[in-house]
Motif scaffolding. Structure first.
Motif, short mmCIF file in Angstrom:
data_model
loop_
_atom_site.label_atom_id
_atom_site.label_comp_id
_atom_site.label_asym_id
_atom_site.label_seq_id
_atom_site.Cartn_x
_atom_site.Cartn_y
_atom_site.Cartn_z
N ALA A 163 0.95 -1.02 -0.09
CA ALA A 163 0.20 0.03 0.16
C ALA A 163 0.77 1.21 -0.07
O ALA A 163 0.52 2.15 -0.84
CB ALA A 163 -1.01 -0.06 1.23
N SER A 164 1.88 1.01 0.79
CA SER A 164 2.81 2.27 0.80
C SER A 164 3.50 2.86 -0.41
O SER A 164 3.55 3.76 -0.87
CB SER A 164 3.67 2.31 2.24
OG SER A 164 3.15 2.26 3.31
N GLN A 166 2.44 2.59 -3.34
CA GLN A 166 1.63 3.20 -4.09
C GLN A 166 1.17 4.60 -3.79
O GLN A 166 0.58 5.13 -4.46
CB GLN A 166 0.38 2.25 -4.33
CG GLN A 166 0.42 0.79 -4.80
CD GLN A 166 1.14 0.63 -6.14
OE1 GLN A 166 1.00 1.74 -6.91
NE2 GLN A 166 1.67 -0.38 -6.76
N ASP A 167 1.53 4.80 -2.41
CA ASP A 167 1.01 6.25 -1.90
C ASP A 167 1.92 7.30 -2.25
O ASP A 167 3.27 7.42 -1.68
CB ASP A 167 0.89 5.96 -0.40
CG ASP A 167 0.59 7.11 0.39
OD1 ASP A 167 0.37 8.19 -0.21
OD2 ASP A 167 0.25 7.07 1.75
N LYS A 169 2.51 10.05 -1.06
CA LYS A 169 2.86 10.61 0.22
C LYS A 169 3.93 9.95 0.80
O LYS A 169 4.95 10.64 1.33
CB LYS A 169 1.90 10.93 1.44
CG LYS A 169 0.83 12.14 0.79
CD LYS A 169 -0.06 12.34 2.02
CE LYS A 169 -1.20 11.20 2.56
NZ LYS A 169 -2.18 10.92 1.52
N GLN A 171 6.09 8.10 -1.26
CA GLN A 171 7.03 8.10 -2.20
C GLN A 171 8.07 9.03 -2.28
O GLN A 171 7.71 10.42 -2.37
CB GLN A 171 6.46 7.74 -3.70
CG GLN A 171 5.66 6.67 -3.96
CD GLN A 171 4.80 6.81 -5.19
OE1 GLN A 171 4.71 7.92 -5.70
NE2 GLN A 171 4.11 5.73 -5.42
N LYS A 184 8.06 3.81 7.26
CA LYS A 184 6.97 4.46 8.27
C LYS A 184 7.39 4.41 9.89
O LYS A 184 7.03 5.30 10.51
CB LYS A 184 5.70 3.52 8.30
CG LYS A 184 4.13 4.18 8.75
CD LYS A 184 3.33 3.47 8.00
CE LYS A 184 2.00 3.68 8.74
NZ LYS A 184 0.79 3.02 8.15
#
Ligand code: AMP
Ligand code: ZN
Length: 331
Positions: A163-164, A166-167, A169, A171, A184
């Protein structure tokens, strides 16, 4: 044909249907010659507690090697098995994966990570041998046909990187082959993860044809270091965890100050400062020479080593003491 293994007391009754209170199943695609695994009762509540944390414990009881993602567990050793990992019992003959399932009884098993992952789940989960034995005793009940997909628990925390990545914010860099995201729960002042767009589960599935991709990941990692505001001052390492907690292969790029509130326990520390952390360069070399990445036996034991400063090798007794000590190296 797909066979289903159940974990938990219900497994002894062979109940895998909707009325079952099972919360976790081991799925197998081993075919007809499944080994007759010994069954012991594991209380559902304890099993659920483990499922809630995103793993089940597995122990190799006999001499026949049991492997988790191709790493031999070792006699009397136990490891945590997470979704996406592959367990092979008896000389790699019988592969299983673990999948967490919604509890049909309504007493649902959280698919959320209770707190930050992996190397983060700490060493304070140890229980008495007896209980642990019960919990990890994998009971077999060959039954229902199930999907072998291990990625159908997309909301599970171990899929968080997918998920991250693709985010936008998260990248910080991307090209046609890879994306770099901020970790994270950074364990140092600078901590990024380089992930290929190609869905590669872990290091065990890497083959020679992935060398170019890994070299590219390393070049991107070096670029991140060069462009960092503390370039030339901060030291970095680029590498992989021997037994990652998160699905989707990721290269850690981490500054060596380890100055972060997210670095909380021994497991975190040892995962970055012992041989549990394998330099990208070494992974690429291994792949070039052997065509695959061979992990050393007993990697999980490295996480239990005493706390030792990575700079001067002094042993510290606690994480706060270690953090205080690190200040003398990193102003
Ligand atoms: P490992 O799988 O042990 O190599 O490490 C996984 C890394 O991913 C850890 O450093 C975590 O802090 C980090 N992490 C966990 N969940 C996420 C997330 N959803 N997005 C970005 N990083 C994450
Ligand atoms: Zn030191």
């Amino acid at each position: 044909m797909t066979k289903c293994l159940c974990v938990g007391s219900s497994a002894q009754r062979g109940t895998t249907g909707p009325s079952s209170s099972l919360t976790c199943r081991l799925l197998s695609w081993a075919g007809a010659q499944k080994p007759p695994l010994k069954t012991k009762s594991a209380p559902d509540t304890k099993l659920k507690a483990e499922c809630n944390k995103g793993y089940v414990k597995v122990k190799q009881l006999g001499l026949n090697p049991t492997c988790l993602d191709s790493v031999v567990v070792g006699k009397d050793q136990e490891v945590k098995m997470k979704p996406g990992q592959q367990l092979q019992v008896v000389n790699q003959l019988y592969p299983y994966t673990v999948r967490f399932k919604e509890d049909p009884s309504g007493d649902s098993v959280s698919s959320k990570r209770p707190h930050q992952p992996a190397a983060s789940e700490g060493l304070n989960t140890s229980r008495s041998n007896k209980v642990a034995k019960q919990e990890k005793s994998v009971s077999s009940s060959v039954g229902n046909t199930e999907s072998t997909s291990t990625h159908d628990t997309a909301g599970h925390w171990s899929n968080g990187l997918k998920a991250s990545m693709q985010d936008p914010k998260m990248q910080v860099y991307k090209d046609d082959k890879v994306v770099v995201i901020k970790d994270k729960y950074p364990k140092a002042r600078y901590h990024w993860l380089v992930l290929p767009w190609e869905p590669i589960r872990n290091m065990q599935v890497l083959r020679k044809e992935h060398c170019d991709l890994l070299r590219h990941m390393q070049r991107v990692a070096e670029q991140m270091v060069e462009n960092c505001p503390d370039a030339g001052v901060a030291c970095f390492r680029k590498g992989y965890h021997a037994i990652p907690s998160m699905s989707h292969i990721h290269l850690h790029v981490i500054s060596q100050d380890f100055d972060s509130p997210c670095l909380k326990n021994k497991k975190h520390w040892n995962s970055f400062t012992t041989d549990y952390f394998i330099d990208s360069q070494d992974v690429i070399l291994m792949l070039e020479e052997k065509g695959r990445v061979a992990l050393k036996e007993g990697s999980s034991e490295l996480l239990k080593l005493p706390l030792r400063c990575h700079k001067c090798l002094r042993e510290l007794l606690t994480i706060p003491a270690l953090k205080e000590h690190l200040k003398s190296h990193f102003k």
